[in-house]
Scaffold this motif. Structure first.
Motif, PDB file in Angstrom:
ATOM      1  N   THR A 166     113.557   3.834 107.812  1.00 49.73           N
ATOM      2  CA  THR A 166     114.744   3.009 108.056  1.00 49.73           C
ATOM      3  C   THR A 166     114.555   1.561 107.621  1.00 49.73           C
ATOM      4  O   THR A 166     115.532   0.838 107.454  1.00 49.73           O
ATOM      5  N   GLN A 167     113.305   1.132 107.436  1.00 52.01           N
ATOM      6  CA  GLN A 167     113.050  -0.261 107.077  1.00 52.01           C
ATOM      7  C   GLN A 167     111.832  -0.357 106.175  1.00 52.01           C
ATOM      8  O   GLN A 167     110.795   0.246 106.438  1.00 52.01           O
ATOM      9  N   LEU A 168     111.981  -1.125 105.089  1.00 51.47           N
ATOM     10  CA  LEU A 168     110.890  -1.334 104.132  1.00 51.47           C
ATOM     11  C   LEU A 168     110.792  -2.822 103.817  1.00 51.47           C
ATOM     12  O   LEU A 168     111.757  -3.442 103.377  1.00 51.47           O
ATOM     13  N   ASP A 169     109.625  -3.420 104.070  1.00 52.00           N
ATOM     14  CA  ASP A 169     109.407  -4.847 103.837  1.00 52.00           C
ATOM     15  C   ASP A 169     108.498  -5.029 102.623  1.00 52.00           C
ATOM     16  O   ASP A 169     107.321  -4.646 102.646  1.00 52.00           O
ATOM     17  N   LEU A 170     109.034  -5.604 101.545  1.00 56.37           N
ATOM     18  CA  LEU A 170     108.268  -5.858 100.325  1.00 56.37           C
ATOM     19  C   LEU A 170     108.136  -7.356 100.044  1.00 56.37           C
ATOM     20  O   LEU A 170     107.816  -7.740  98.918  1.00 56.37           O
ATOM     21  N   SER A 171     108.359  -8.180 101.055  1.00 59.66           N
ATOM     22  CA  SER A 171     108.334  -9.624 100.836  1.00 59.66           C
ATOM     23  C   SER A 171     106.930 -10.117 100.478  1.00 59.66           C
ATOM     24  O   SER A 171     105.929  -9.456 100.766  1.00 59.66           O
ATOM     25  N   HIS A 172     106.897 -11.277  99.830  1.00 63.07           N
ATOM     26  CA  HIS A 172     105.646 -11.932  99.453  1.00 63.07           C
ATOM     27  C   HIS A 172     104.770 -11.042  98.568  1.00 63.07           C
ATOM     28  O   HIS A 172     103.560 -10.936  98.761  1.00 63.07           O
ATOM     29  N   ASN A 173     105.406 -10.383  97.625  1.00 64.26           N
ATOM     30  CA  ASN A 173     104.708  -9.605  96.603  1.00 64.26           C
ATOM     31  C   ASN A 173     105.203 -10.063  95.232  1.00 64.26           C
ATOM     32  O   ASN A 173     106.040 -10.963  95.128  1.00 64.26           O
ATOM     33  N   MET A 174     104.699  -9.438  94.203  1.00 61.17           N
ATOM     34  CA  MET A 174     105.103  -9.754  92.833  1.00 61.17           C
ATOM     35  C   MET A 174     105.625  -8.485  92.160  1.00 61.17           C
ATOM     36  O   MET A 174     105.234  -8.130  91.051  1.00 61.17           O
ATOM     37  N   VAL A 175     106.529  -7.780  92.874  1.00 64.25           N
ATOM     38  CA  VAL A 175     106.993  -6.489  92.370  1.00 64.25           C
ATOM     39  C   VAL A 175     107.808  -6.611  91.094  1.00 64.25           C
ATOM     40  O   VAL A 175     108.042  -5.620  90.396  1.00 64.25           O
ATOM     41  N   CYS A 176     108.244  -7.818  90.763  1.00 67.75           N
ATOM     42  CA  CYS A 176     108.928  -8.051  89.487  1.00 67.75           C
ATOM     43  C   CYS A 176     107.996  -8.725  88.480  1.00 67.75           C
ATOM     44  O   CYS A 176     108.441  -9.157  87.402  1.00 67.75           O
ATOM     45  N   GLY A 177     106.720  -8.853  88.827  1.00 67.70           N
ATOM     46  CA  GLY A 177     105.766  -9.453  87.925  1.00 67.70           C
ATOM     47  C   GLY A 177     105.749 -10.962  87.944  1.00 67.70           C
ATOM     48  O   GLY A 177     105.040 -11.589  87.152  1.00 67.70           O
ATOM     49  N   VAL A 178     106.522 -11.581  88.829  1.00 62.58           N
ATOM     50  CA  VAL A 178     106.620 -13.044  88.879  1.00 62.58           C
ATOM     51  C   VAL A 178     106.217 -13.513  90.278  1.00 62.58           C
ATOM     52  O   VAL A 178     106.707 -12.990  91.278  1.00 62.58           O
ATOM     53  N   ASN A 179     105.333 -14.519  90.341  1.00 58.29           N
ATOM     54  CA  ASN A 179     104.935 -15.020  91.643  1.00 58.29           C
ATOM     55  C   ASN A 179     105.876 -16.136  92.102  1.00 58.29           C
ATOM     56  O   ASN A 179     106.866 -16.443  91.438  1.00 58.29           O
ATOM     57  N   GLU A 180     105.560 -16.747  93.242  1.00 56.13           N
ATOM     58  CA  GLU A 180     106.458 -17.757  93.804  1.00 56.13           C
ATOM     59  C   GLU A 180     106.575 -19.006  92.934  1.00 56.13           C
ATOM     60  O   GLU A 180     107.490 -19.813  93.089  1.00 56.13           O
ATOM     61  N   TYR A 181     105.648 -19.171  91.997  1.00 53.69           N
ATOM     62  CA  TYR A 181     105.696 -20.331  91.102  1.00 53.69           C
ATOM     63  C   TYR A 181     106.343 -19.993  89.757  1.00 53.69           C
ATOM     64  O   TYR A 181     106.404 -20.845  88.879  1.00 53.69           O
ATOM     65  N   GLY A 182     106.786 -18.750  89.619  1.00 52.31           N
ATOM     66  CA  GLY A 182     107.415 -18.340  88.366  1.00 52.31           C
ATOM     67  C   GLY A 182     106.432 -17.982  87.282  1.00 52.31           C
ATOM     68  O   GLY A 182     106.797 -17.866  86.110  1.00 52.31           O
ATOM     69  N   ASP A 183     105.155 -17.783  87.652  1.00 57.22           N
ATOM     70  CA  ASP A 183     104.139 -17.440  86.663  1.00 57.22           C
ATOM     71  C   ASP A 183     104.194 -15.947  86.333  1.00 57.22           C
ATOM     72  O   ASP A 183     104.780 -15.149  87.060  1.00 57.22           O
TER      73      ASP A 183
END
Length: 422
Positions: free
Chosen positions: A390-407
């Protein structure tokens, strides 16, 4: 000149013999003419001609009506090229032709008809196929219909069994004769692509069973062995067939439901499933002293960039996984992914693959696991088995290949697979 004459005379006699017409008696008693050359390309007639010609000079074909018998005679000619009109024939008529070709052991005619049927069905959705086949939707509910289309081929009931004779097609009154058998219909689907076979599963119950038989044969049949009829009999799974059809997630069901599964196949590569279960896929790389080599700096930098974009397993874990694979060539990522999805143990890339495959979670927290697109694809394959989630948490990952800095580089294939699954 005189020495070559006997050969010339013999050649001329052979040509005349090949062009001679023979008579074949159809089911309703009507006689149909074939050239002797065409008859020799149909195994049944060739055997009759070689063994003992009938006293009245008419060869029997009691299982085939006159119309398809005549058309098959034309198809067996060595210089036959399928006309455009063959592609305009109804599916019913093409199926009758395929049944006749099977009976006559007319291999070339059989291939022509198979190719035509595959072409007629290709690219059509379930509703279009239902109209083309003249079939009636007999599913009891929308849920049953949706499950026929989206459910795993491997999760539906075994043993496999043919549909009720005559129920797959709504046959119209015809001079061609009796309903086509399910065996002939199943054989006729031999060149139909996997995507179309999946769509056929949603036409009605009969077509679901027929197409599923073809799918199981294509996915699970081991060369030289009969098609498995029970889950416990399945030992092999052809992964590339699933991948090409966009259904690599089916291998997760295989790992959960097929107790005898021993090998995953991808062209000439073979994964030993039992060996994968024993491999430690959490193994980390040992630290090695850095080597000062100017010649290797550029290549190492390129390798580092590639790993940042698509980190998968450690080098040690990758080597261990590849040790479970026989055959020549480098295993593609999709085969390694399938091996982990099917038989990986414990936690892989921060993902509890074994528990996910068992469907243990109602809530799953994968936040902060440093998941990249490859890890997202692994998650997507396993989500199909988690009907209670019922719930899936994928936060704070790079599942799109981009980190929080856009690298790193954008790669949405993993998260897209997850979204499509959900």
């Amino acid at each position: 000149t005189s020495s070559s004459r006997p050969s010339t005379v013999l050649d001329g006699a052979c040509m005349a013999n090949d062009n001679e017409r023979i008579r074949v008696r159809a089911r309703e008693g009507k006689e149909v003419e074939w050239s002797r050359k065409a008859a020799r390309r149909a195994g049944m007639l060739k055997d009759l001609m070689d063994d003992a010609p009938p006293k009245d000079g008419i060869y029997p074909a009691p299982m085939i009506a006159a119309a398809p018998l005549g058309e098959l005679g034309t198809m067996c000619e060595p210089d036959y090229t399928p006309p455009e009109s063959l592609g305009l024939r109804s599916i019913h008529e093409l199926l009758w032709l395929i049944e006749g070709a099977i009976y006559l052991d007319a291999q070339e005619a059989f291939k022509h008809i198979q190719q035509t049927i595959a072409s007629r069905l290709a690219g059509k959705c379930t509703d279009e196929l239902r109209v083309l086949l003249g079939a009636v939707d007999d599913f009891e509910s929308a849920g049953e219909r949706i499950h026929a289309l989206t459910g795993s081929v491997l999760t539906q009931e075994m043993p496999l069994q043919a549909a009720v004779p005559g129920s797959a097609l709504q046959l119209q009154p015809s001079l061609w004769g009796l309903p086509v058998t399910d065996d002939a219909t199943e054989t006729a689907l031999g060149l139909v692509d996997v995507g179309t076979l999946i769509q056929l599963k949603g036409v009605n119950r009969s077509w679901r069973e027929l197409s599923r038989c073809v799918l199981v044969s294509r996915l699970c049949r081991r060369k030289g062995q009969p098609v498995p009829m029970q889950m416990s009999e399945v030992t092999d799974l052809h992964i590339k067939v699933l991948h090409d059809a966009g259904r690599l997630w089916e291998v997760a069901w295989a790992g959960r439901l097929l107790p005898g599964l021993a090998q995953l196949r991808w062209d000439g590569l073979v994964v030993e499933v039992a060996a994968v279960r024993e491999v430690n896929l959490q193994e980390e790389d040992s630290e090695e002293p850095e080597e000062d080599s100017e010649d290797e700096d550029d290549s190492e930098d390129e390798d580092d960039e590639e790993e940042l974009e698509t980190p998968w397993l450690s080098r040690a874990a990758t080597a261990a996984l590849q040790s479970c694979i026989r055959g020549e060539g480098e295993p593609p990522f999709e085969l390694l992914l399938a091996a982990v999805v099917c038989a990986g143990s414990g936690v892989v890339c921060g993902i509890p693959v074994e528990q996910m495959r068992a469907g243990c979670f109602t809530e799953l927290d994968l936040s902060g696991r440093e998941l990249m697109p490859s890890g997202a694809k692994l998650v997507a394959c396993l989500l199909r088995l988690m009907g209670s989630l019922t719930q899936l948490d994928l936060s704070h990952n790079m599942v799109c290949g981009v980190n929080e800095y856009g690298d790193c580089g954008l790669d949405a294939t993993g998260i897209k697979a997850i979204v499509e699954t959900l």
